[in-house]
Design a protein around this motif. Structure first.
Motif, PDB file in Angstrom:
ATOM      1  N   GLY A  22      15.222  12.909  -2.539  1.00 42.43           N
ATOM      2  CA  GLY A  22      13.940  13.299  -1.964  1.00 42.43           C
ATOM      3  C   GLY A  22      12.743  13.100  -2.868  1.00 42.43           C
ATOM      4  O   GLY A  22      11.658  13.620  -2.597  1.00 42.43           O
ATOM      5  N   VAL A  23      12.909  12.343  -3.967  1.00 39.15           N
ATOM      6  CA  VAL A  23      11.804  12.071  -4.896  1.00 39.15           C
ATOM      7  C   VAL A  23      11.402  10.604  -4.777  1.00 39.15           C
ATOM      8  O   VAL A  23      12.261   9.720  -4.852  1.00 39.15           O
ATOM      9  CB  VAL A  23      12.215  12.389  -6.355  1.00 39.15           C
ATOM     10  CG1 VAL A  23      11.098  12.016  -7.324  1.00 39.15           C
ATOM     11  CG2 VAL A  23      12.577  13.868  -6.500  1.00 39.15           C
ATOM     12  N   GLU A  24      10.117  10.342  -4.565  1.00 35.03           N
ATOM     13  CA  GLU A  24       9.639   8.968  -4.450  1.00 35.03           C
ATOM     14  C   GLU A  24       9.797   8.243  -5.790  1.00 35.03           C
ATOM     15  O   GLU A  24       9.518   8.808  -6.852  1.00 35.03           O
ATOM     16  CB  GLU A  24       8.172   8.948  -4.013  1.00 35.03           C
ATOM     17  CG  GLU A  24       7.576   7.566  -3.883  1.00 35.03           C
ATOM     18  CD  GLU A  24       8.277   6.704  -2.855  1.00 35.03           C
ATOM     19  OE1 GLU A  24       8.328   5.487  -3.047  1.00 35.03           O
ATOM     20  OE2 GLU A  24       8.799   7.274  -1.858  1.00 35.03           O
ATOM     21  N   ALA A  25      10.256   6.994  -5.752  1.00 35.65           N
ATOM     22  CA  ALA A  25      10.482   6.221  -6.986  1.00 35.65           C
ATOM     23  C   ALA A  25      10.025   4.788  -6.792  1.00 35.65           C
ATOM     24  O   ALA A  25      10.166   4.214  -5.705  1.00 35.65           O
ATOM     25  CB  ALA A  25      11.956   6.253  -7.374  1.00 35.65           C
ATOM     26  N   ILE A  29       4.205  12.898  -6.170  1.00 33.27           N
ATOM     27  CA  ILE A  29       4.948  12.803  -7.433  1.00 33.27           C
ATOM     28  C   ILE A  29       5.808  11.542  -7.343  1.00 33.27           C
ATOM     29  O   ILE A  29       6.695  11.448  -6.500  1.00 33.27           O
ATOM     30  CB  ILE A  29       5.844  14.037  -7.666  1.00 33.27           C
ATOM     31  CG1 ILE A  29       5.056  15.332  -7.460  1.00 33.27           C
ATOM     32  CG2 ILE A  29       6.473  13.969  -9.054  1.00 33.27           C
ATOM     33  CD1 ILE A  29       3.949  15.550  -8.444  1.00 33.27           C
ATOM     34  N   ILE A  30       5.546  10.563  -8.226  1.00 31.12           N
ATOM     35  CA  ILE A  30       6.235   9.269  -8.144  1.00 31.12           C
ATOM     36  C   ILE A  30       6.927   8.978  -9.467  1.00 31.12           C
ATOM     37  O   ILE A  30       6.291   8.939 -10.525  1.00 31.12           O
ATOM     38  CB  ILE A  30       5.242   8.140  -7.810  1.00 31.12           C
ATOM     39  CG1 ILE A  30       4.540   8.433  -6.479  1.00 31.12           C
ATOM     40  CG2 ILE A  30       5.965   6.795  -7.748  1.00 31.12           C
ATOM     41  CD1 ILE A  30       3.426   7.471  -6.154  1.00 31.12           C
ATOM     42  N   LEU A  46       7.011   8.760 -15.989  1.00 33.02           N
ATOM     43  CA  LEU A  46       7.583   7.569 -16.615  1.00 33.02           C
ATOM     44  C   LEU A  46       8.986   7.825 -17.136  1.00 33.02           C
ATOM     45  O   LEU A  46       9.241   8.813 -17.840  1.00 33.02           O
ATOM     46  CB  LEU A  46       6.692   7.096 -17.768  1.00 33.02           C
ATOM     47  CG  LEU A  46       5.215   6.843 -17.449  1.00 33.02           C
ATOM     48  CD1 LEU A  46       4.545   6.152 -18.647  1.00 33.02           C
ATOM     49  CD2 LEU A  46       5.050   6.013 -16.202  1.00 33.02           C
ATOM     50  N   ASP A  47       9.887   6.906 -16.796  1.00 36.73           N
ATOM     51  CA  ASP A  47      11.246   6.937 -17.325  1.00 36.73           C
ATOM     52  C   ASP A  47      11.249   6.283 -18.710  1.00 36.73           C
ATOM     53  O   ASP A  47      10.339   5.525 -19.071  1.00 36.73           O
ATOM     54  CB  ASP A  47      12.179   6.196 -16.373  1.00 36.73           C
ATOM     55  CG  ASP A  47      13.649   6.425 -16.691  1.00 36.73           C
ATOM     56  OD1 ASP A  47      13.934   7.318 -17.509  1.00 36.73           O
ATOM     57  OD2 ASP A  47      14.501   5.720 -16.124  1.00 36.73           O
ATOM     58  N   THR A  48      12.298   6.544 -19.479  1.00 32.68           N
ATOM     59  CA  THR A  48      12.390   6.013 -20.848  1.00 32.68           C
ATOM     60  C   THR A  48      12.335   4.491 -20.875  1.00 32.68           C
ATOM     61  O   THR A  48      11.655   3.890 -21.717  1.00 32.68           O
ATOM     62  CB  THR A  48      13.705   6.490 -21.507  1.00 32.68           C
ATOM     63  OG1 THR A  48      13.835   7.891 -21.330  1.00 32.68           O
ATOM     64  CG2 THR A  48      13.721   6.155 -22.981  1.00 32.68           C
TER      65      THR A  48
END
Length: 451
Positions: free
Chosen positions: A141-144, A124-125, A4-6
């Protein structure tokens, strides 16, 4: 694993409880950002404190090793744990393939990339409301993904309008009807099937023959449609205001209905949302005295900041933000001999209070009409905070245009206005109407269609 982002925790402080059986990860950088934003009276600060309390409640007395492995998330006293909560430490990245760490967003993305290398068998999302951060993460390269938990619709066109329009005659779709007279009111009892299956309580039925009906009661098998005379609706004068079309007429009907405690008006610029609400509110406080006062507030970008310490009352500081209320008050009295004197007289007689959203939290308004302008800029959590301020005998009127969202990280689908409209569509004491084209002027009509 969902990271989770802020901005997700600010948007919804309960977000960490909404990922079911999946693991939820909160980077240490996010905790640091929440800590830096938690002080003050702003709405953002209150949301940060609530998010921190939720994290602390889940972690409880867990040891550092248990937190590293993941603490089971318990959502209720008797509920079984579902999913785990982890705090992810920021790590040093000696690899040349990493983003510069002068930005917190880059630190989080680098940490997730390292986590992805350690857990190649798991997804990893990153969950973020920030479109640019999602783009950067995917590029690295990171799923979002966006946070979709509070999005009840996939398409904004599926949002209910508050009325159902039929070509030709509505009665062409009905096989059997029982009509009764109750205290001078005509009501039609119909089987709830076919076209009637999708109608909710307090929604209207309109056809090209001039029939206007309102769903006043329903169950799984039947629905009661009250027959409203279009001539009476279109000629009802409220504080000198007469509706210009049938949609404004049914909106006024709901605004004046004492059994409807929440009215939600949406529509394009100039469709009459504010002036209808203001005229109805003045009528119900000055003429009929059903309510004691009018509370007006507005959410717009920058409003959640402190209103300052310079001289001036709260009303004086809020006046620039709530100029739309005063503009429409002037429009209601433009035909008076002295408009300025009339407006000053009304402001002195009508208990109209301009309130900052910062000081609404924790209050309770009794026998009040609460007008929330620019509702599309509120998150679902913020709109819940305001609506729950309504005390005994109060009515909430929410106004907004989903095409004019100014708040970062909000879209039409994630707006509190959309969330509330969908959630309250079956509420017996709530109603919604989408107002249609009655433009302010030829210029406004052309701009709406061509710009």
């Amino acid at each position: 694993m969902y990271v989770l982002d802020t901005n997700v925790l600010i948007h919804d402080p309960n977000a960490l409880l909404n990922f079911e059986e999946h693991d939820v990860i909160i980077p240490m950088t996010v905790l640091e950002e929440l800590d830096s934003l938690k002080s003050g009276k702003q709405t953002v600060a209150a949301d940060c404190r609530q998010a921190i309390r939720n994290i602390d409640k889940v972690l409880g007395d867990a040891s550092p090793k248990e937190i590293e492995k993941g603490v089971p998330i318990v959502r209720g006293k008797k509920a079984a744990p579902l999913g785990k909560l982890l705090i992810l430490m920021s790590t040093e990245h000696l690899d040349s393939h990493s983003l510069p760490e002068h930005l917190n967003d880059n630190k989080i993305i680098n940490t997730l990339a390292a986590l992805q290398n350690r857990h190649k068998s798991r997804d990893i999302i990153l969950v973020s409301k920030d479109i640019n951060m999602r783009l950067k993460a995917r590029g690295f390269g990171v799923e979002a993904q966006d946070y979709h938990n509070d999005q009840l619709l996939d398409d904004i066109d599926l949002l209910p309008k508050g009325y159902h329009e039929f070509s030709n005659s509505f009665w062409d779709n009905i096989e059997k009807v029982e009509t009764v007279q109750r205290e001078g009111v005509t009501e039609h009892i119909l089987r709830r099937e076919g076209v009637l299956a999708k109608i909710n309580i307090n929604e209207f039925v309109l056809d090209e023959q001039g029939f206007v009906g309102k769903a006043v009661d329903l169950d799984e098998e039947r629905i009661i449609i009250r027959d409203l005379h279009q001539h009476d609706l279109m000629n009802e004068e409220v504080w000198g205001l007469v509706p210009r079309d049938i949609h404004q007429a049914i909106a006024l009907n709901l605004l004046l209905d004492p059994d409807v405690h929440m009215v939600n008006l949406t529509g394009s610029a100039g469709s009459g949302k504010t002036i209808l609400a203001l005229a109805a509110c003045i009528e119900m406080t000055v003429a009929s005295k059903l309510y004691k006062r009018i509370i007006a507030t507005r959410s717009t970008q920058g409003l959640d900041e402190d209103i300052g310490f310079l001289p001036g009352t709260e009303a004086e500081k809020m006046e620039p933000w709530l100029g739309a209320i005063v503009d429409n008050l002037e429009a209601l009295h433009e035909d008076d001999e002295n408009m300025t004197a009339s407006v000053d007289y009304i402001l002195s007689k009508v208990p109209l209070h301009f309130k900052s959203m910062n000081y609404i939290r924790g209050r309770s308004f009794q026998h009040s009409l609460i007008i929330i302008d620019e509702c599309q800029n509120l998150t679902p959590h913020q709109i819940k905070t305001i609506i729950t301020r309504a005390g005994n005998g109060s009515k909430v009127i929410c106004l907004g245009n989903l095409a004019q969202i100014d708040t970062p990280y909000l879209s039409a689908l994630s707006s509190g206005l959309t969330y509330m409209t969908e959630r309250f569509k079956g509420f017996r004491h709530g109603a919604h109407v989408h107002l249609q084209g009655v433009p302010r002027s030829v210029l406004a009509e052309y701009a709406e269609a061509n710009l």
